[in-house]
Design an enzyme around this catalytic site. Structure first.
Site, PDB file in Angstrom:
ATOM      1  CG  PHE A 109      -1.893   1.006   1.416  1.00  0.00           C
ATOM      2  CD1 PHE A 109      -3.079   1.060   0.769  1.00  0.00           C
ATOM      3  CD2 PHE A 109      -1.653   2.104   2.135  1.00  0.00           C
ATOM      4  CE1 PHE A 109      -3.924   2.133   0.669  1.00  0.00           C
ATOM      5  CE2 PHE A 109      -2.476   3.359   2.188  1.00  0.00           C
ATOM      6  CZ  PHE A 109      -3.598   3.194   1.663  1.00  0.00           C
ATOM      7  CG  ASN A 129      -3.514   3.146   7.599  1.00  0.00           C
ATOM      8  OD1 ASN A 129      -4.709   3.352   7.810  1.00  0.00           O
ATOM      9  ND2 ASN A 129      -2.805   3.743   6.626  1.00  0.00           N
ATOM     10  N   PRO A 130      -4.862   0.290   9.792  1.00  0.00           N
ATOM     11  CG  PRO A 130      -6.872  -0.447  11.242  1.00  0.00           C
ATOM     12  CD  PRO A 130      -5.551   0.766  11.058  1.00  0.00           C
TER      13      PRO A 130
END
Length: 306
Positions: free
Chosen positions: A99, A201-202
């Site tokens: 990500f 920040n899952p």
């Protein structure tokens, strides 16, 4: 080179940047001029100031420029083309399988560092855990900006873990991050009730929601996007449970989430007597993007139980 980006004979850098900007704008790229300049600078390695000076004096177009512009016009992330992402004071390595860190997430680092600073000098060597570290952006930044800290980070994806390993090894980080491959739900049992700060920040996107940006929808790994369940809250709630396990009494927790989840998560924390000082925090666009809370001391929890 594809047919969409023919190189004009005798074209100089200034006209190439103008044409590239128009191509990227037509493709819907949000910042077409900036991206055109960044791709040219990626090839020349001269810095944006020097790049703009070279454009003024009519310098030639760098080799490979139009190939990169064509890929960007297909909405391949800029960071995948350059291999780097800028996050706070660090230049991180990124690419397929991880990500790409967003500017909004920098707020999490600020909130964690501000809390640590407010508790100095009692907090000399804060222990910090980053749950679901992805590229390692949060963990590396906290370690780099808080030299006395001891940071632990966990990542489930082997691909993301490989990128994170490169980023936590940056010289600025100083070797202060312990990175493990594992599940945020069970990570670091040896640190239970010993951690000063848990930050995360899952994945949190609801299952039926497709990201608006093609860069995210088509190139970010699904494992890093979707939080589980129709509301996307399975992993955020699991993160809260891990934070409750890891934090010492008085420890600080902060987590990023979707703006539509802010009320539900704040309510969940506020109803649990194990948490206090629940607060919502807005991102760069003014949206409620993070929630924080402080772990209550065990004796106080019993006092607050109905």
């Amino acid at each position: 080179m594809g047919e969409g980006a023919p190189e004009a004979r005798g074209e100089d850098l200034a006209s190439a940047l103008r044409r590239a900007t128009a191509m990227l704008a037509e493709a819907g790229v949000p910042s077409p001029r900036a991206d055109a300049e960044l791709l040219a600078d990626h090839l020349l390695g001269c810095g944006l100031g020097r790049l703009r000076a070279l454009a003024v004096i009519g310098s030639p177009v760098p080799d490979g420029f139009w190939e990169l512009i064509e890929e960007r016009s297909k909405r391949v992330p800029l960071q995948h083309l350059t291999g780097t992402a800028h996050f706070r004071h660090l230049t991180l390595s990124v690419g397929p399988g991880v990500f790409v860190p967003r500017p909004e997430t920098e707020t999490l680092v600020s909130l964690a560092l501000d809390w640590i600073a407010a508790h100095r000098p009692a907090l000399v060597a804060p222990t910090v855990v980053d749950l679901g570290t992805g590229s390692g952006a949060i963990a590396a930044s906290i370690a780099a900006e808080c030299p006395g800290s001891r940071v632990h980070a966990v990542e489930l994806s082997e691909f993301a873990y490989a990128w994170a390993a490169r980023n936590v090894a940056l010289p600025e980080v100083g070797g202060r991050v312990e990175l493990v491959l594992g599940d945020l739900r069970t990570a670091f049992p040896e640190l239970d009730s010993l951690v000063d700060v848990v930050v995360s920040n899952p994945p949190y996107i609801p299952s039926g929601m497709i990201p608006r940006e093609p860069e995210a929808a088509e190139h970010d790994p699904e494992l890093a996007l979707y939080g589980g369940g129709e509301d996307g809250l399975e992993l955020p709630l699991a993160t809260i449970a891990s934070a409750a396990r890891l934090l010492r009494p008085g420890g600080f927790f902060v987590m990023e989430h979707a703006e539509v989840q802010a009320e539900a998560l704040a309510g969940r924390l506020a109803r649990d007597p194990g948490w206090t000082q629940v607060a919502s925090h807005r991102d760069l666009n003014g949206l409620p993007r993070a929630t924080s809370a402080v772990r209550v001391e065990a004796a106080r929890v019993e006092e607050l139980r109905p």
